[in-house]
Write an enzyme that holds these catalytic residues in place. Sequence first.
Site, PDB file in Angstrom:
ATOM      1  N   GLU A 113       0.872  -1.176   0.000  1.00 16.38           N
ATOM      2  CA  GLU A 113       0.000   0.000   0.000  1.00 16.38           C
ATOM      3  C   GLU A 113       0.909   1.226   0.000  1.00 16.38           C
ATOM      4  O   GLU A 113       1.651   1.452   0.945  1.00 16.38           O
ATOM      5  CB  GLU A 113      -0.898   0.021   1.235  1.00 16.38           C
ATOM      6  CG  GLU A 113      -2.078  -0.916   1.156  1.00 16.38           C
ATOM      7  CD  GLU A 113      -3.042  -0.713   2.318  1.00 16.38           C
ATOM      8  OE1 GLU A 113      -2.946   0.321   3.019  1.00 16.38           O
ATOM      9  OE2 GLU A 113      -3.890  -1.579   2.540  1.00 16.38           O
ATOM     10  N   ASP A 132      -6.067   8.732   9.663  1.00 16.34           N
ATOM     11  CA  ASP A 132      -4.699   8.425  10.088  1.00 16.34           C
ATOM     12  C   ASP A 132      -4.371   9.013  11.452  1.00 16.34           C
ATOM     13  O   ASP A 132      -4.677  10.172  11.741  1.00 16.34           O
ATOM     14  CB  ASP A 132      -3.692   8.957   9.059  1.00 16.34           C
ATOM     15  CG  ASP A 132      -3.813   8.245   7.735  1.00 16.34           C
ATOM     16  OD1 ASP A 132      -4.147   7.053   7.752  1.00 16.34           O
ATOM     17  OD2 ASP A 132      -3.582   8.878   6.692  1.00 16.34           O
ATOM     18  N   TYR A 181     -10.422  -4.895   2.867  1.00 14.79           N
ATOM     19  CA  TYR A 181      -9.734  -4.267   3.995  1.00 14.79           C
ATOM     20  C   TYR A 181     -10.705  -4.229   5.168  1.00 14.79           C
ATOM     21  O   TYR A 181     -11.666  -3.479   5.181  1.00 14.79           O
ATOM     22  CB  TYR A 181      -9.305  -2.852   3.604  1.00 14.79           C
ATOM     23  CG  TYR A 181      -8.344  -2.177   4.557  1.00 14.79           C
ATOM     24  CD1 TYR A 181      -8.556  -2.151   5.931  1.00 14.79           C
ATOM     25  CD2 TYR A 181      -7.211  -1.529   4.065  1.00 14.79           C
ATOM     26  CE1 TYR A 181      -7.670  -1.521   6.794  1.00 14.79           C
ATOM     27  CE2 TYR A 181      -6.314  -0.885   4.922  1.00 14.79           C
ATOM     28  CZ  TYR A 181      -6.561  -0.880   6.273  1.00 14.79           C
ATOM     29  OH  TYR A 181      -5.684  -0.244   7.120  1.00 14.79           O
TER      30      TYR A 181
END
Length: 266
Positions: free
Chosen positions: A48, A59, A173
């Site tokens: 990734e 994040d 994911y």
Amino acid sequence: MLTKTPFQGKLTKTKNLFIPFIVAGDPTPEYTIQFALRLQAEGADVLELGVPYSDPLADGPTIQRAAKRALNAGMSLRKAIELVPELRKHGVEIPIVIFTYYNPVLQIGHEEFFELLDYNGVEGLLIPDLPYEESEEIREQSEQADIEFISLVAPNSDRRIKQIAEHAKGFLYCVSALGVTGERKEMSAETLSFIEKVKEHSSVPVAVGFGISTNEHVKLVREHADGVIVGSKIIRLIEDELNHIENGEGDKALGNFSKGVNNLVQ
């Protein structure tokens, strides 16, 4: 006769996957290439490649710092994508997934964005802040370009798990916890139950990310899922070597990084 996508052609297995995340340009494009090669040597099955962004909603602080370093060094969406052929030229053979937030894609425009992806040989695409219900156009364009659009499913996706899983491409994911990315001390029983539920509906490998930061985490996830995604911990290993890099001790930095990755995933 069904033909494989470039992603499927480069993916050599569908179980026990190791999928690391690094930020393009952290701390430099040249080191991004070297870290990617070390990750491949330590068994990475998919890479990734994160595009640094100034407002990364998903994040945590570790990846935010990496994004800031990369942005300060001049990295952009276009430059991150153009780094892919350089990675290939230096020997990275595993599938590469571009991880970007949607705003930079919107700024550059869908048509030019997919032209860039196609021209530079990108095999996968992941846009974490684009909800499934709003991703139809991007998913269709990805399919036309023979690029696997990676879907995310989270613990609060309960009523949508089946729908998201059934349309997943490449790998699914599976977000292990709500909130932002970052290293965590433990995984709950609810998380493991959630993973099993997702696997019931998925025809592609289910890989788990968010908070995977110890060898114990990796082993636990491998008992329940098809793959493990590691981001913040990998970035932390890079951060630990910044002083060596700044002091011109690149070989030492890369050697320490490889040891750290090996200790994490082997």
